[in-house]
Design an enzyme around this catalytic site. Structure first.
Site, PDB file in Angstrom:
ATOM      1  N   ASN A 173       0.862  -1.178   0.000  1.00  0.00           N
ATOM      2  CA  ASN A 173       0.000   0.000   0.000  1.00  0.00           C
ATOM      3  C   ASN A 173       0.896   1.224   0.000  1.00  0.00           C
ATOM      4  O   ASN A 173       1.378   1.670   1.047  1.00  0.00           O
ATOM      5  CB  ASN A 173      -0.905  -0.016   1.231  1.00  0.00           C
ATOM      6  CG  ASN A 173      -1.886  -1.166   1.169  1.00  0.00           C
ATOM      7  OD1 ASN A 173      -2.867  -1.108   0.432  1.00  0.00           O
ATOM      8  ND2 ASN A 173      -1.586  -2.238   1.898  1.00  0.00           N
ATOM      9  N   GLU A 174       1.115   1.739  -1.186  1.00  0.00           N
ATOM     10  CA  GLU A 174       2.053   2.843  -1.374  1.00  0.00           C
ATOM     11  C   GLU A 174       1.391   4.176  -0.995  1.00  0.00           C
ATOM     12  O   GLU A 174       0.171   4.227  -0.799  1.00  0.00           O
ATOM     13  CB  GLU A 174       2.490   2.891  -2.848  1.00  0.00           C
ATOM     14  CG  GLU A 174       3.244   1.654  -3.308  1.00  0.00           C
ATOM     15  CD  GLU A 174       4.683   1.563  -2.769  1.00  0.00           C
ATOM     16  OE1 GLU A 174       5.015   2.259  -1.796  1.00  0.00           O
ATOM     17  OE2 GLU A 174       5.459   0.774  -3.331  1.00  0.00           O
ATOM     18  N   PRO A 175       2.171   5.257  -0.880  1.00  0.00           N
ATOM     19  CA  PRO A 175       1.591   6.570  -0.570  1.00  0.00           C
ATOM     20  C   PRO A 175       0.394   6.856  -1.473  1.00  0.00           C
ATOM     21  O   PRO A 175       0.451   6.602  -2.672  1.00  0.00           O
ATOM     22  CB  PRO A 175       2.743   7.531  -0.843  1.00  0.00           C
ATOM     23  CG  PRO A 175       3.965   6.719  -0.556  1.00  0.00           C
ATOM     24  CD  PRO A 175       3.639   5.325  -0.996  1.00  0.00           C
TER      25      PRO A 175
END
Ligand code: F6R
Length: 652
Positions: A173-175
């Site tokens: 879950n990236e920025p």
């Protein structure tokens, strides 16, 4: 000075003892080292598994891949093999998988989990869930919904293990990931892809996508352990623990979880306020090193040189207690200014016949024996090329020991070029031997048809190692030493043929100890990198510590000082520097030329790591930055500086 009894780690502890205020918004437990911490986490998981077994229940584990949980899996496997821990009632859900990714590929998380855990325990295969990177694109959405539902159908996750990426990702879950996100396909952040180069060799081989459980899927877990080891995790960890909740750092969502533990080692705690400015957290146990940290911190915050800091500056920065103890800013400023001034020396081997009471090194013996340990074949010149040359120029007997072959970091096209050279040279001289020529041709054929991630043959590894040997020899000769003082240790832990290395063994330690015993040095220089607990630098350092321990009974070891330098990435915090060796612009040029001898590492080396700059650029900019820090603190202005911290053993 770093000592086994007085490291910055124990320095942190002395501050923590009196801590009453924390800036951390979730519980953070700092361990001395990652192994101890991992064993603790593994045992708490084992306990939960056994408790469920007693109740006749199943337990659902959420699992992560990557370097962070490896030692937890090792301990779980050990508990299974030696302590009868069964996994028959365990169901697992893995967080993520690259997409697309065949299960059997060397980089797949499916393979990772089997190699590190599942193949060694009695978990039924039907109870293992790992996102499938082989699924067709049009089926991915339905598959993700199914995966999410399976978690719920199995009663939800009891214990979730997490790592944290340098982008602040949990799972993938990236920025920008939203709080309500569930299992889905995502794009990987550039920084995450760069960090993955260690497994894929080149950035273009790293997948751009992954399937990951979402933030909401993770938050549903009843208990969470987030693990982080090493200095490179320190800044993001501090933001996750102390920052505002925001999608730009997805790990901050964990602040809302009711039952989470952040488990980290000392190195990963370095950016927490309790470490960077412990005086803001409570009453401190003031030592001179801590006072030095406080003074340099205020100087950097205010932008004022040390000698211009006032009582008011200190009071405004939470340091009124220090003012009382030190009799005000004037005395404290002078004390710390002098302390820093005394770290600067152009005589890293000591200045013969001079008063050495305030110098970092002893004056006697005038001619010292020194060993520079270099984990890879170029760390000596990258990290301390200027000091290396000074030691030689000032008449010391300098040995350099290349601890590993560094063969993994040579491009295939370079190895191919050398193999073809050997074939053509043999042919041109008419001493070609059919058998040898065939073996070189086999090498060329292999390299031309090699698949991504395919391990090299032993012959190719030898050629790659020899390329680096030649470069190291050229670099060391350029620094002024003769061939008898150049040692290639080829430590066995490195020779796996894979990016991931083996464990340190007795054979590694013995090789290092043997050289130290032979040379009986007054100075040993070593890469003091704590950045990556699984990295080569750290293992090489551990081998040196173990060798010192083995040899400590010898009388001459009392005089053997260990100086640590940092690799190409990080510098020591200013208050930990015991010796700063300045360089003139000409010396910077000379150092650069020594680094240039490492041709295979120039112009986009494999495994450049987190930093896109070339090694010579990083070295140059870092040494310049260190000199700049000294200048801004109000000390003399130099072109560049190399920094060292002395590691002092209890028995010295
Ligand atoms: C892995 C995962 C990632 C990693 C993170 C840290 O399954 O989901 O979030 O936990 O990238 O990786 P390491 O532990 O290799 O530093």
């Amino acid at each position: 000075m770093l000592t086994t009894a007085n490291t910055s780690a124990s320095h942190q502890k002395s501050a923590l003892k009196f801590q009453f205020k924390t800036f951390e918004k979730l519980p953070v437990k700092v361990w001395d080292d990652s192994k101890e911490a991992s064993i603790h986490v593994a045992r708490s998981i084992a306990l939960a598994i056994r408790q469920k077994q007693q109740d006749g229940d199943r337990i659902v584990l959420g699992l992560a891949t990557g370097s962070s949980p490896i030692k937890v899996y090792q301990e779980l496997v050990r508990l299974h093999k030696e302590d009868g821990l069964s996994f028959h009632n365990v169901i697992t859900f893995n967080l993520d998988e690259y997409y697309p990714m065949p299960k059997e590929a060397p980089q797949s998380y499916w393979r990772f989990m089997h190699e590190h855990l599942f193949d060694h325990v009695d978990i039924p295969k039907s109870q293992i869930f790992i996102p499938n990177g082989e699924i067709a694109m049009e089926e991915v959405q339905g598959y993700c919904e199914w995966y999410e539902k399976q978690i719920d159908l199995h009663g939800g996750i009891d214990i979730q293990l997490l790592g944290i990426g340098r982008t602040g990702h949990i799972g993938f879950n990236e920025p920008g990931s939203w709080e309500s996100s569930t299992t889905r396909m995502v794009r990987l952040d550039n920084l995450t892809r760069r960090d993955a180069i260690k497994d894929f060799v080149f950035e273009e081989n790293v997948p751009t996508r992954a399937i990951t459980m979402g933030i909401a899927s993770i938050m549903k877990a009843r208990t969470i352990h987030l693990l982080a080891w090493g200095q490179h995790k320190a800044p993001i960890l501090a933001q996750a623990a102390e920052g505002e909740i925001s999608a730009t750092i997805p790990a901050t969502f964990l602040q809302k979880h009711k039952n989470i533990r952040i488990v980290i080692d000392m190195a990963a705690s370095e950016s927490l306020t309790r470490v960077t400015a412990p005086w803001l957290c409570g009453i401190c146990n003031w030592t001179e090193e801590l006072a030095c940290q406080a003074v340099t911190w205020v100087s950097q915050r205010t932008g004022k040189p040390i000698l211009k800091l006032t009582n008011e500056d200190y009071n405004e920065h939470g340091l009124s207690e220090l003012m009382l103890l030190e009799n005000g800013a004037y005395d404290l400023n002078i004390k710390i200014f002098n302390r820093l001034q005394h770290t600067i020396t152009g005589w890293p081997g000591g200045k013969a016949h001079a008063d050495d009471s305030t110098r970092p090194e002893r004056a006697e013996p005038a001619k010292k024996r020194c060993i520079i340990f270099s984990p890879h074949p170029d760390d000596d010149v990258i990290s301390m090329g200027g000091t290396f040359m000074r030691l030689v120029d000032q008449g010391h007997e300098v040995h350099v020991a290349y601890q590993t072959s560094g063969n993994i970091a040579v491009h295939d096209h370079d190895a191919c070029r050398f193999a073809e050279f050997l074939i053509e040279y043999g042919q041109s001289q008419g001493f070609a031997n059919e058998e040898i020529e065939q073996s070189y041709k086999k090498v060329v054929k292999f390299l031309k048809t090699k698949k991504t991630g395919e391990p090299d043959t032993p012959e190719v590894r030898t050629i790659k190692g020899l390329i680096r040997r030649g470069e190291a020899r050229a670099g060391a000769r350029y620094c002024g030493i003769g061939d008898s003082q150049i040692h290639f240790l080829d430590m066995p832990f490195y020779e796996t043929g894979k990016v991931r290395k083996g464990e340190i063994s007795d054979a590694d330690i013995e090789i290092v100890a043997h050289l130290i015993e032979k040379v009986q040095p007054h100075q040993v220089y070593a890469a003091g990198d704590l950045a990556d607990p699984h990295g080569t630098h750290r293992v090489c350092l551990d081998a040196i510590f173990a060798a010192f321990d083995r040899l400590k009974g010898h009388k001459w070891m009392k005089d053997c000082w260990l100086w640590l330098y940092r690799g190409a990435w990080h510098e020591f915090p200013i208050y930990e520097i015991d010796m700063a060796v300045p360089m003139s612009p000409d010396q910077v040029q000379r150092k650069q030329k020594a680094i240039f001898m490492h041709q295979s590492q120039k112009d986009s080396a494999p495994f450049p790591g987190e930093d896109a700059r070339e090694f010579w650029q990083r070295a140059k900019e870092r040494n310049k930055a260190t000199a700049e820090i000294y200048r801004k603190l109000g000390l003399a202005e130099y072109e560049a500086m190399e920094a060292f911290a002395r590691w002092k053993f209890d028995w010295q």
